[in-house]
Design a protein around this motif. Sequence first.
Motif, PDB file in Angstrom:
ATOM      1  N   LEU A  30       0.907  -1.437  -0.018  1.00 52.10           N
ATOM      2  CA  LEU A  30       0.019  -0.099   0.048  1.00 52.10           C
ATOM      3  C   LEU A  30       0.866   1.314  -0.040  1.00 52.10           C
ATOM      4  CD1 LEU A  30      -2.932  -1.218   2.450  1.00 52.10           C
ATOM      5  CD2 LEU A  30      -2.813  -1.146  -0.207  1.00 52.10           C
ATOM      6  N   PHE A  31       2.278   1.043  -0.210  1.00 52.45           N
ATOM      7  CA  PHE A  31       2.876   2.402  -0.340  1.00 52.45           C
ATOM      8  C   PHE A  31       2.834   2.838  -1.650  1.00 52.45           C
ATOM      9  CE2 PHE A  31       5.977   3.553   2.994  1.00 52.45           C
ATOM     10  CZ  PHE A  31       6.074   2.320   4.103  1.00 52.45           C
TER      11      PHE A  31
ATOM     12  N   PRO B 224       0.809   3.929  -5.129  1.00 51.90           N
ATOM     13  CA  PRO B 224      -0.326   4.222  -5.605  1.00 51.90           C
ATOM     14  C   PRO B 224      -1.270   2.931  -6.420  1.00 51.90           C
ATOM     15  CG  PRO B 224       1.337   5.104  -6.789  1.00 51.90           C
ATOM     16  CD  PRO B 224       2.003   4.631  -5.802  1.00 51.90           C
ATOM     17  N   SER B 225      -2.366   2.998  -6.718  1.00 52.71           N
ATOM     18  CA  SER B 225      -3.178   1.938  -7.250  1.00 52.71           C
ATOM     19  C   SER B 225      -2.964   1.720  -8.567  1.00 52.71           C
ATOM     20  CB  SER B 225      -4.703   2.298  -7.073  1.00 52.71           C
ATOM     21  OG  SER B 225      -5.069   3.439  -7.791  1.00 52.71           O
ATOM     22  N   ASN B 226      -2.396   2.797  -9.413  1.00 51.94           N
ATOM     23  CA  ASN B 226      -1.681   2.439 -10.881  1.00 51.94           C
ATOM     24  C   ASN B 226      -0.511   2.096 -11.139  1.00 51.94           C
ATOM     25  OD1 ASN B 226      -0.695   5.001  -9.918  1.00 51.94           O
ATOM     26  ND2 ASN B 226      -1.522   6.234 -11.944  1.00 51.94           N
ATOM     27  N   ASN B 227       0.393   1.991  -9.876  1.00 55.56           N
ATOM     28  CA  ASN B 227       1.607   1.540  -9.990  1.00 55.56           C
ATOM     29  C   ASN B 227       1.831   0.067 -10.547  1.00 55.56           C
ATOM     30  OD1 ASN B 227       4.225  -0.089  -8.561  1.00 55.56           O
ATOM     31  ND2 ASN B 227       4.735   1.782  -8.618  1.00 55.56           N
ATOM     32  N   PRO B 228       2.736  -0.086 -11.444  1.00 59.46           N
ATOM     33  CA  PRO B 228       2.824  -1.444 -12.498  1.00 59.46           C
ATOM     34  C   PRO B 228       3.001  -2.571 -11.039  1.00 59.46           C
ATOM     35  CG  PRO B 228       4.373   0.059 -13.426  1.00 59.46           C
ATOM     36  CD  PRO B 228       3.836   0.777 -12.048  1.00 59.46           C
ATOM     37  N   TYR B 229       3.778  -2.447 -10.018  1.00 54.47           N
ATOM     38  CA  TYR B 229       3.980  -3.756  -9.139  1.00 54.47           C
ATOM     39  C   TYR B 229       2.594  -3.714  -8.456  1.00 54.47           C
ATOM     40  CZ  TYR B 229       8.701  -3.479 -10.566  1.00 54.47           C
ATOM     41  OH  TYR B 229       9.768  -3.329 -11.468  1.00 54.47           O
ATOM     42  N   ARG B 230       1.938  -2.910  -8.214  1.00 59.30           N
ATOM     43  CA  ARG B 230       0.702  -2.948  -7.446  1.00 59.30           C
ATOM     44  C   ARG B 230      -0.401  -3.739  -8.437  1.00 59.30           C
ATOM     45  NH1 ARG B 230      -2.465   1.185  -3.242  1.00 59.30           N
ATOM     46  NH2 ARG B 230      -4.126  -0.237  -2.768  1.00 59.30           N
ATOM     47  N   VAL B 231      -0.456  -3.272  -9.656  1.00 56.39           N
ATOM     48  CA  VAL B 231      -1.361  -3.994 -10.635  1.00 56.39           C
ATOM     49  C   VAL B 231      -0.924  -5.279 -10.729  1.00 56.39           C
ATOM     50  CG1 VAL B 231      -1.944  -3.789 -13.300  1.00 56.39           C
ATOM     51  CG2 VAL B 231      -1.822  -1.664 -11.790  1.00 56.39           C
TER      52      VAL B 231
ATOM     53  N   PHE C  20     -11.144  10.189   6.940  1.00 54.24           N
ATOM     54  CA  PHE C  20     -10.778  10.137   5.866  1.00 54.24           C
ATOM     55  C   PHE C  20     -10.165   8.667   5.427  1.00 54.24           C
ATOM     56  CE2 PHE C  20     -11.011  14.653   5.724  1.00 54.24           C
ATOM     57  CZ  PHE C  20     -11.632  14.906   4.722  1.00 54.24           C
ATOM     58  N   LYS C  21     -10.248   7.704   6.432  1.00 55.05           N
ATOM     59  CA  LYS C  21      -9.392   6.395   6.502  1.00 55.05           C
ATOM     60  C   LYS C  21      -8.129   6.324   5.919  1.00 55.05           C
ATOM     61  CE  LYS C  21     -14.276   4.771   4.984  1.00 55.05           C
ATOM     62  NZ  LYS C  21     -14.621   4.272   6.448  1.00 55.05           N
ATOM     63  N   ILE C  22      -7.407   7.202   6.394  1.00 61.14           N
ATOM     64  CA  ILE C  22      -6.073   7.174   6.427  1.00 61.14           C
ATOM     65  C   ILE C  22      -5.381   6.037   7.458  1.00 61.14           C
ATOM     66  CG2 ILE C  22      -3.975   8.260   6.316  1.00 61.14           C
ATOM     67  CD1 ILE C  22      -5.404  10.826   5.299  1.00 61.14           C
ATOM     68  N   PRO C  23      -4.839   5.276   7.198  1.00 61.03           N
ATOM     69  CA  PRO C  23      -4.357   4.335   8.328  1.00 61.03           C
ATOM     70  C   PRO C  23      -3.181   4.645   8.999  1.00 61.03           C
ATOM     71  CG  PRO C  23      -3.584   3.524   6.223  1.00 61.03           C
ATOM     72  CD  PRO C  23      -4.438   4.645   5.674  1.00 61.03           C
TER      73      PRO C  23
ATOM     74  N   VAL D 159       6.240  19.139   0.133  1.00 66.35           N
ATOM     75  CA  VAL D 159       7.030  18.474  -1.004  1.00 66.35           C
ATOM     76  C   VAL D 159       6.573  16.909  -1.023  1.00 66.35           C
ATOM     77  CG1 VAL D 159       9.490  18.180  -1.436  1.00 66.35           C
ATOM     78  CG2 VAL D 159       8.665  20.383  -0.930  1.00 66.35           C
ATOM     79  N   LEU D 160       6.533  16.274   0.071  1.00 68.70           N
ATOM     80  CA  LEU D 160       6.513  14.958   0.266  1.00 68.70           C
ATOM     81  C   LEU D 160       5.327  14.416  -0.492  1.00 68.70           C
ATOM     82  CD1 LEU D 160       7.123  13.850   3.987  1.00 68.70           C
ATOM     83  CD2 LEU D 160       8.491  13.391   1.837  1.00 68.70           C
ATOM     84  N   MET D 161       4.299  15.512  -0.826  1.00 71.10           N
ATOM     85  CA  MET D 161       3.082  15.107  -1.719  1.00 71.10           C
ATOM     86  C   MET D 161       3.647  14.652  -3.167  1.00 71.10           C
ATOM     87  SD  MET D 161       0.371  15.330   0.390  1.00 71.10           S
ATOM     88  CE  MET D 161      -1.035  15.787  -0.777  1.00 71.10           C
ATOM     89  N   ALA D 162       4.538  15.096  -3.464  1.00 68.88           N
ATOM     90  CA  ALA D 162       5.188  14.743  -4.905  1.00 68.88           C
ATOM     91  C   ALA D 162       5.824  13.474  -4.819  1.00 68.88           C
ATOM     92  CB  ALA D 162       6.079  15.941  -5.249  1.00 68.88           C
ATOM     93  N   SER D 163       6.031  12.620  -3.749  1.00 67.98           N
ATOM     94  CA  SER D 163       6.612  11.280  -3.759  1.00 67.98           C
ATOM     95  C   SER D 163       5.917  10.627  -4.565  1.00 67.98           C
ATOM     96  CB  SER D 163       6.638  11.052  -2.122  1.00 67.98           C
ATOM     97  OG  SER D 163       7.209   9.723  -2.315  1.00 67.98           O
ATOM     98  N   SER D 164       6.556   9.404  -5.090  1.00 70.95           N
ATOM     99  CA  SER D 164       5.892   8.373  -5.620  1.00 70.95           C
ATOM    100  C   SER D 164       5.199   7.403  -4.697  1.00 70.95           C
ATOM    101  CB  SER D 164       7.122   7.549  -6.541  1.00 70.95           C
ATOM    102  OG  SER D 164       7.697   8.544  -7.463  1.00 70.95           O
ATOM    103  N   ILE D 165       5.436   7.511  -3.489  1.00 75.24           N
ATOM    104  CA  ILE D 165       5.099   6.574  -2.527  1.00 75.24           C
ATOM    105  C   ILE D 165       3.902   7.003  -1.638  1.00 75.24           C
ATOM    106  CG2 ILE D 165       5.834   5.093  -0.640  1.00 75.24           C
ATOM    107  CD1 ILE D 165       8.780   5.451  -1.645  1.00 75.24           C
ATOM    108  N   LYS D 166       2.935   6.253  -1.778  1.00 77.31           N
ATOM    109  CA  LYS D 166       1.492   7.041  -1.311  1.00 77.31           C
ATOM    110  C   LYS D 166       1.622   7.320   0.163  1.00 77.31           C
ATOM    111  CE  LYS D 166      -3.327   5.626  -1.465  1.00 77.31           C
ATOM    112  NZ  LYS D 166      -4.167   4.392  -1.860  1.00 77.31           N
TER     113      LYS D 166
END
Length: 771
Positions: A429-430, A432-439, A650-653, A717-724
């Motif tokens: 879950l690190f 995002p849902s469209n990441n190739p490895y998560r897919v 907002f269901k952020i764990p 700036v962390l909002m620009a990270s690739s890691i959710k």
Amino acid sequence: MYKLARIVSRYPHVIVACIVILTIFFAFQFRYIKMETDVTKQIPPIPEKKYLDKIKDIFGTTGEYVIIGIVAPPGKDIFNQATLKKIRTISREADSLTGVDDVISPTEMDYIKGTEWGIEVNPVLGDRIPQSYQEMQQYKKRIMDNKIFEGIVSKDGRAASIMVSLNEKADKAALAKKIEKIAREEEGPEKIYIGGKTVVDSSLGELMMRDLTYLIPLILLVIVIILYLNFRTFMGVLLPLTTVAISTVWAIGGMSLLKIPLSIVTFILPILLMAVGTAYGIHILNRYYELSDRKSKAKMVEATLTKVGNAVLVAGLTTIAGFSSLAVSEMKGLRTFGLLSAFGIGAALCFSLLFIPSLIMFLPARLPDKKKKKSHLSPDDIGYLSSFLGKLGEGIYRKKIAVLFIAGAITLFFVAGIPLLSTESNPLLFFPSNNPYRVAEDVLNRYFMGTTPLQVIIKTPHPDGIKEPRVLKAMDGLENYVKSLPYVGGVTSINNFVKSINKALHQDKENFYVIPNTRQEVAQYLLLYSMSADPKDFEKFVNNDFQMANIMIFLKSGHTAKIKKVISDINSYVKKNFPSEVEVKVTGEGFLFPIINTLLVNTFIRSIILSLVLVFVISAVIFRSLKAGLFSLIPISIAILINFGVMGWFKIPLNIGTVAIAAIAVGIGIDYAVHFVSRLQAESANQSVLQALVTTTRTTGKAIFYNAVTVSAGFLVLMASSIKWYQFMGGLMSLVMVISATGALTILPATMIITRSRLMERKDSYVRDKY
């Protein structure tokens, strides 16, 4: 602080030289930086972890699989020469790699066949790919009719999986990359999906390193812009920026020197130090520019440190205390992160009190334009922000009850969301849902057994106890029960062999796919298999003396709550259905996720309590007032409640990233209250409460505003990270900083006025003014 100010003004060259030398030393340590992205490595040597390590030694199963899924185009299946050739090529090339223990594949596995004399164990495919339609159909029948291939080939025959088991001592990240390269070369028209824990971990490491290459320049740009907007001078930008850069070099260099890897927790350390470390420099320079009418630069530096040095010191100490509270965590990564952050903040604090004033002594100081009209309330220049803050202070004084009522209502609303807060440790879950490895994980979980392993270990009182039919039947009952549970994709154990042999010896009749009734039959079947195939096939499922057995369970979800439910159901079944003398324990890599959750909750509770206590004590001691310590906690306490309320709504764990927010927030957010109380206390000595509040809000309030904007923007700036999860952390930390600063400028003074705090009447020498 006066004595320190005198030392700085007299020996700036010594201070600068020492810091430069040490910075060069720490910078040279960067070459030793290593990466560690395995979440389970954060678990301390608790009994559950030690037991899993013991099981790995016995059965050689690590849960470290690279799973390759080959999916045929729509309307087709894998049973054709081209696809089977690709599956075989990938399987054999992967198996040839050093560090690979085993490969499970529909082209390389064995199957059990009954004969007149007993059984034969033969390769399901052999060395030759089926050439004719009839041969292909025979092969397909062997695969689809044999339960041992369940989860290896999808039920519709469209997809096949290759499970590559890695050695515990191998360089798993490098090995995973080699396997992925082999698989990718065979892609098309079939789609190839690659997943498993090892792939997730190595991919996470790549994303982290890639993020650092652009997040650090981005945060530096943000800080430069904000500093320039605040001071409008080269020195106002250079000095705080130099401070955070040096403190970051020290922290990362120290981490490398101690051989501490860059983990999913310590990853944000450089960004955090850059965002937070500017705060002290802003307050120092802000007061320096207020005193810029002094003729002597040395006198200006001494006056600056004397007037604001104590407040900066308190703010730094409370921030260090907040981070240090993470030292109580049982998780190695969080503990290390807390201590390293405390060290880095301590360095930034020292640099602000020593390095910045020392550099001022060397640099030509271009001061802000002094021609503008000034307020009689403040030495600060008139401007939109100053005017707004002055009116805010006056409004707080006149509408104090309304301020507290509104703040209380907002806080109560968000507090109601805290019970909805959940925990989650799934590293997938690190992404995002469209990441190739998560897919890929979603595809692999849909077609095959699943990618999250659990193990159920059966231990009997005596050797050969596993051969007892009643033990095997109890295991079989558990396996059938587990298969019926949601999210369970596949189960395999020694029973797969025993039942397949029994079936093969009875003309492949389906009703004989059961455990035989006598121990003699079981022993005979296992002996037959050992004579026909490699006895090592049993190594993953039973130990050498057949006293212990291993049931491998694969889950189609890595969500911690779902894993926990499966474990609970297994334990309930075992308690009711297993012989009392048989010991049954659940373990495995997936089993560690709920353990991590428990450790996270413990860290969450302990770090909040400890950080609040520490900052209270420090504030109370420095201000020499228990009430001052309590007042300082008000804004940050409200900010923390709202933060976790937002997470609940907002269901952020709560996870390994967000669990540290409370301790970080207490350490950083308390600064605003400390500076405000300190300045208000000083101004109240010679002015009315209203004048003191307006003066404090216009001057220190401006520093707090820019401080909060800088820190918030740094975390954003962390909002620009690739890691959710880092995106969540960046947004939440920014929210906490804004709320803390707003609370310090509004709720804190309103509370102090209503309670008629004596802090605003004291005329002691907390702040010494010799000038």
